[in-house]
Design an enzyme around this catalytic site. Structure first.
Site, short mmCIF file in Angstrom:
data_model
loop_
_atom_site.label_atom_id
_atom_site.label_comp_id
_atom_site.label_asym_id
_atom_site.label_seq_id
_atom_site.Cartn_x
_atom_site.Cartn_y
_atom_site.Cartn_z
N SER A 24 0.82 -1.23 0.00
CA SER A 24 0.00 0.00 0.00
C SER A 24 0.85 1.27 0.00
O SER A 24 0.31 2.36 0.03
CB SER A 24 -0.92 0.00 1.22
OG SER A 24 -0.16 -0.13 2.41
N ASN A 111 -1.81 -2.06 13.09
CA ASN A 111 -3.26 -1.86 13.17
C ASN A 111 -3.58 -0.59 13.95
O ASN A 111 -4.48 0.18 13.59
CB ASN A 111 -3.92 -3.05 13.87
CG ASN A 111 -3.61 -4.36 13.17
OD1 ASN A 111 -3.01 -4.36 12.10
ND2 ASN A 111 -4.02 -5.47 13.77
N THR A 156 -39.30 27.23 -9.80
CA THR A 156 -39.59 25.92 -9.22
C THR A 156 -39.91 25.05 -10.44
O THR A 156 -40.49 25.54 -11.41
CB THR A 156 -40.78 25.93 -8.24
OG1 THR A 156 -41.95 26.32 -8.96
CG2 THR A 156 -40.56 26.86 -7.06
N HIS A 157 -39.49 23.81 -10.38
CA HIS A 157 -39.62 22.91 -11.54
C HIS A 157 -38.94 23.50 -12.78
O HIS A 157 -39.33 23.21 -13.91
CB HIS A 157 -41.10 22.61 -11.87
CG HIS A 157 -41.90 22.25 -10.67
ND1 HIS A 157 -42.04 20.96 -10.23
CD2 HIS A 157 -42.58 23.04 -9.78
CE1 HIS A 157 -42.80 20.95 -9.13
NE2 HIS A 157 -43.12 22.21 -8.83
N SER A 280 -13.57 25.04 -27.85
CA SER A 280 -13.80 23.80 -28.59
C SER A 280 -12.74 23.68 -29.67
O SER A 280 -12.33 24.67 -30.28
CB SER A 280 -15.19 23.85 -29.22
OG SER A 280 -15.26 22.98 -30.33
N LYS A 286 -17.12 28.66 -29.52
CA LYS A 286 -17.50 28.13 -28.21
C LYS A 286 -16.69 28.67 -27.03
O LYS A 286 -15.50 28.89 -27.12
CB LYS A 286 -17.37 26.59 -28.21
CG LYS A 286 -18.38 25.87 -29.07
CD LYS A 286 -19.81 26.08 -28.63
CE LYS A 286 -20.15 25.33 -27.41
NZ LYS A 286 -20.49 23.97 -27.46
N ASN A 288 -16.97 27.35 -23.17
CA ASN A 288 -17.69 26.34 -22.39
C ASN A 288 -17.38 26.41 -20.89
O ASN A 288 -16.26 26.70 -20.50
CB ASN A 288 -17.32 24.94 -22.90
CG ASN A 288 -17.78 24.71 -24.33
OD1 ASN A 288 -18.83 25.24 -24.73
ND2 ASN A 288 -17.01 23.98 -25.09
N GLU A 293 -18.86 22.06 -15.12
CA GLU A 293 -19.30 20.70 -15.50
C GLU A 293 -18.51 19.63 -14.75
O GLU A 293 -19.06 18.61 -14.33
CB GLU A 293 -19.15 20.51 -17.01
CG GLU A 293 -20.18 21.31 -17.79
CD GLU A 293 -19.90 21.33 -19.28
OE1 GLU A 293 -20.87 21.36 -20.05
OE2 GLU A 293 -18.74 21.33 -19.68
N TYR A 320 -9.31 -5.73 13.53
CA TYR A 320 -8.73 -5.28 12.27
C TYR A 320 -8.80 -6.37 11.19
O TYR A 320 -8.60 -7.55 11.47
CB TYR A 320 -7.25 -4.86 12.48
CG TYR A 320 -6.60 -4.48 11.17
CD1 TYR A 320 -6.75 -3.20 10.64
CD2 TYR A 320 -5.88 -5.42 10.42
CE1 TYR A 320 -6.20 -2.86 9.41
CE2 TYR A 320 -5.32 -5.08 9.19
CZ TYR A 320 -5.48 -3.80 8.70
OH TYR A 320 -4.95 -3.48 7.48
N GLN A 325 -7.48 -1.53 4.73
CA GLN A 325 -6.45 -0.81 3.98
C GLN A 325 -7.08 -0.01 2.85
O GLN A 325 -6.54 0.99 2.40
CB GLN A 325 -5.44 -1.82 3.42
CG GLN A 325 -4.38 -1.23 2.51
CD GLN A 325 -3.25 -2.21 2.26
OE1 GLN A 325 -2.53 -2.57 3.18
NE2 GLN A 325 -3.12 -2.67 1.04
N LYS A 328 -8.27 4.15 2.43
CA LYS A 328 -7.45 5.34 2.21
C LYS A 328 -7.65 6.00 0.85
O LYS A 328 -7.82 7.22 0.77
CB LYS A 328 -5.97 5.00 2.41
CG LYS A 328 -5.61 4.90 3.87
CD LYS A 328 -4.33 4.14 4.06
CE LYS A 328 -4.38 3.18 5.19
NZ LYS A 328 -5.54 2.29 5.29
N1 ARG Z 1 -1.45 -1.14 5.24
C1 ARG Z 1 -2.30 -1.53 6.33
C2 ARG Z 1 -3.59 -0.70 6.33
O1 ARG Z 1 -3.59 0.30 5.70
C3 ARG Z 1 -1.60 -1.35 7.62
C4 ARG Z 1 -1.98 -2.30 8.68
C5 ARG Z 1 -1.51 -3.66 8.33
N2 ARG Z 1 -1.75 -4.57 9.40
C6 ARG Z 1 -1.64 -5.90 9.24
N3 ARG Z 1 -1.87 -6.61 10.29
N4 ARG Z 1 -1.38 -6.43 8.09
O2 ARG Z 1 -4.59 -1.06 6.90
#
Ligand code: ARG
Length: 456
Positions: A24, A111, A156-157, A280, A286, A288, A293, A320, A325, A328
């Protein structure tokens, strides 16, 4: 070599495809600053518990501070071969602090670390977003006060309804954004920042050592969860933040849609500065409203991010699970999009001009004043339902015979009702009169807009 934080019980290395699939660091590197801050708090706790002596503590502390410096001055470089940002920073500390670095991960689990990092990142970004919401509120309020004499058709509408003042119209968005401000704040206030949960069960270090009271969300001390399983598995704060961002996205999407309509030839109420529009490749004429948008278009992605995390969380057993993961990317994505949108909209609204003549031409539509005419009858003792019917007939007569109500004589008008005089009708069919005859709610919104301007 990219070192893992685990491996002792394994007899062979991880398959390349598994590493690629599970790593990650390519996205959680955004947490680097918070990871170091969490580690700085953690080593104080280890020292207090006599798990680090003073010399080990100061070696790790200076290693962490030197990493923090590179993060803050933009020279921090990650090594993509590492599993995640936590493993990478651990390795950096070991390189800089030597043997002492091996003690950093005492009584700690990723964790717990990742929950702390994401919470701290979220608190920061909620306040950054809140400031950007306020900037847009100020830009809208300024635009309203610069054009305070503008009255436009209310819809309205999407059909002509009743005239409204521009401050009243934009004031509706100011209200929405003010609620967003509170929603973002509440999301921050509800975050339970914790350290010390270990993998899930807590650790042998007394929990009192983990005093996070020194952290504050503006004026409020941050609370911490009292349950270690909850500490590592709570992602409510991600969902609440994504919800607040989704609501803001919905508001600014509606605002964008209103402006897109107002720039169209059919409305032609506003002009947006060339610097905020695009052209455009084929049609030379144009201009735009692509910015607007895209603000409207990104809403789908921001809603998707909320539904993504809600769905990811729904079946997870305590505590956990690696699924988490995946919170994020949607979280970072929504913050980044909304922050860009708010910044560009604030500048765009500093560069909007109103085409008063075109708006006034629309205000000549007499049907916009039908409610005002019926109000006139009500104020002269006619029951509302009768007044509604009488003015309905008058409008039908106008449309059928293509006549202007304002040019009808007393005799013609009185056929509909004796209180409908040519003089009264002329007074009522007027945008300013229409707006000024309405209740205090509108004025409160205008006052509010003025308040926002003064606040700056
Ligand atoms: N990359 C993990 C996350 O974002 C970190 C925690 C990993 N923990 C584990 N026991 N593998 O959640």
């Amino acid at each position: 070599m990219a070192k893992k934080l685990w491996g002792g019980r394994f007899s062979k290395g991880t398959h390349k495809l598994v590493e690629e699939f599970t790593n990650s660091i390519h996205f959680d590197q955004k947490l680097a600053k918070y990871d170091v801050i969490g580690s700085l708090a953690h080593i104080d706790v280890l020292k207090k518990a006599r798990l680090l002596n003073s010399s080990e503590h100061s070696k790790i502390k200076s290693a962490l501070n030197s990493i923090l410096k590179t993060i803050e001055n933009g020279t921090f470089k990650i090594d993509p071969a590492f599993e995640d940002i936590h493993s990478y920073i651990q390795q950096l500390v070991e390189t800089k602090a030597g043997k002492a670095g091996l003690k950093l991960h005492t009584c700690r689990s990723r964790n717990d670390q990742v929950a702390f990092d994401v919470k701290a990142y979220t608190i920061d970004n909620l306040f950054i977003t809140q400031k950007l919401v306020d900037d847009l509120t100020i830009a809208l309020s300024k635009l309203a006060s610069k054009n305070k004499n503008i009255v436009l058709p209310g819809f309205t509408h999407l059909q002509h309804a009743i005239p409204v003042g521009l401050a009243q119209y934009l004031g509706a968005y100011v209200e929405m954004l003010n609620r967003d401000h509170v929603r973002l704040y509440n999301a921050a206030k509800n975050i339970r920042l914790t350290l010390g949960a270990g993998a899930l069960a807590g650790t042998f270090i007394p929990s009192a050592n983990y005093n996070l009271k020194k952290y504050k969300v503006q004026l409020h001390s941050i609370e911490s969860t009292k349950n270690s399983l909850d500490a590592v598995s709570d992602r409510d704060f991600v969902i609440e933040s994504l919800n607040a961002l989704a609501t803001t996205a919905m508001h600014i999407s509606r605002l964008a849609e209103d402006m897109i309509l107002w720039t169209s030839k059919e409305f032609d109420f506003i002009d947006i500065d060339d610097a905020f529009c695009t052209g455009s490749s084929l049609m030379p004429q144009k201009k735009n409203p692509d910015v607007l948008e895209l603000v409207r278009g990104y809403t789908g992605r921001i809603y998707g991010n909320l539904v993504n995390v809600l769905t990811m969380m729904k079946g997870l057993p305590l505590a956990y699970n690696r699924d988490m993961q995946l919170d994020k990317e949607p979280l970072f994505d929504s913050f980044e999009i909304i922050q860009k949108e708010l910044a560009v909209l604030t500048e765009l609204f500093k560069n909007v001009s109103f085409k008063k003549a075109n708006i006034d031409a629309q205000l000549a539509d007499e049907s916009l004043y039908a409610t005002d005419l019926s109000d006139h009858l009500v104020q002269n003792g006619v029951a509302f339902k009768d007044a509604h019917k009488i003015i309905g007939h008058l409008i039908q007569h106008k449309l059928k015979n293509n006549v202007e109500i304002k040019s009808m004589s007393d005799t013609e008008l009185k056929k509909f009702h004796p209180k409908l005089t040519a003089k009264a009708v002329k007074l009522i069919i007027d945008p300013k009169h229409s707006v000024q005859s309405k209740n205090l709610l509108k004025n409160k919104v205008c006052e509010h807009a003025r308040f926002q301007i003064q606040k700056e």
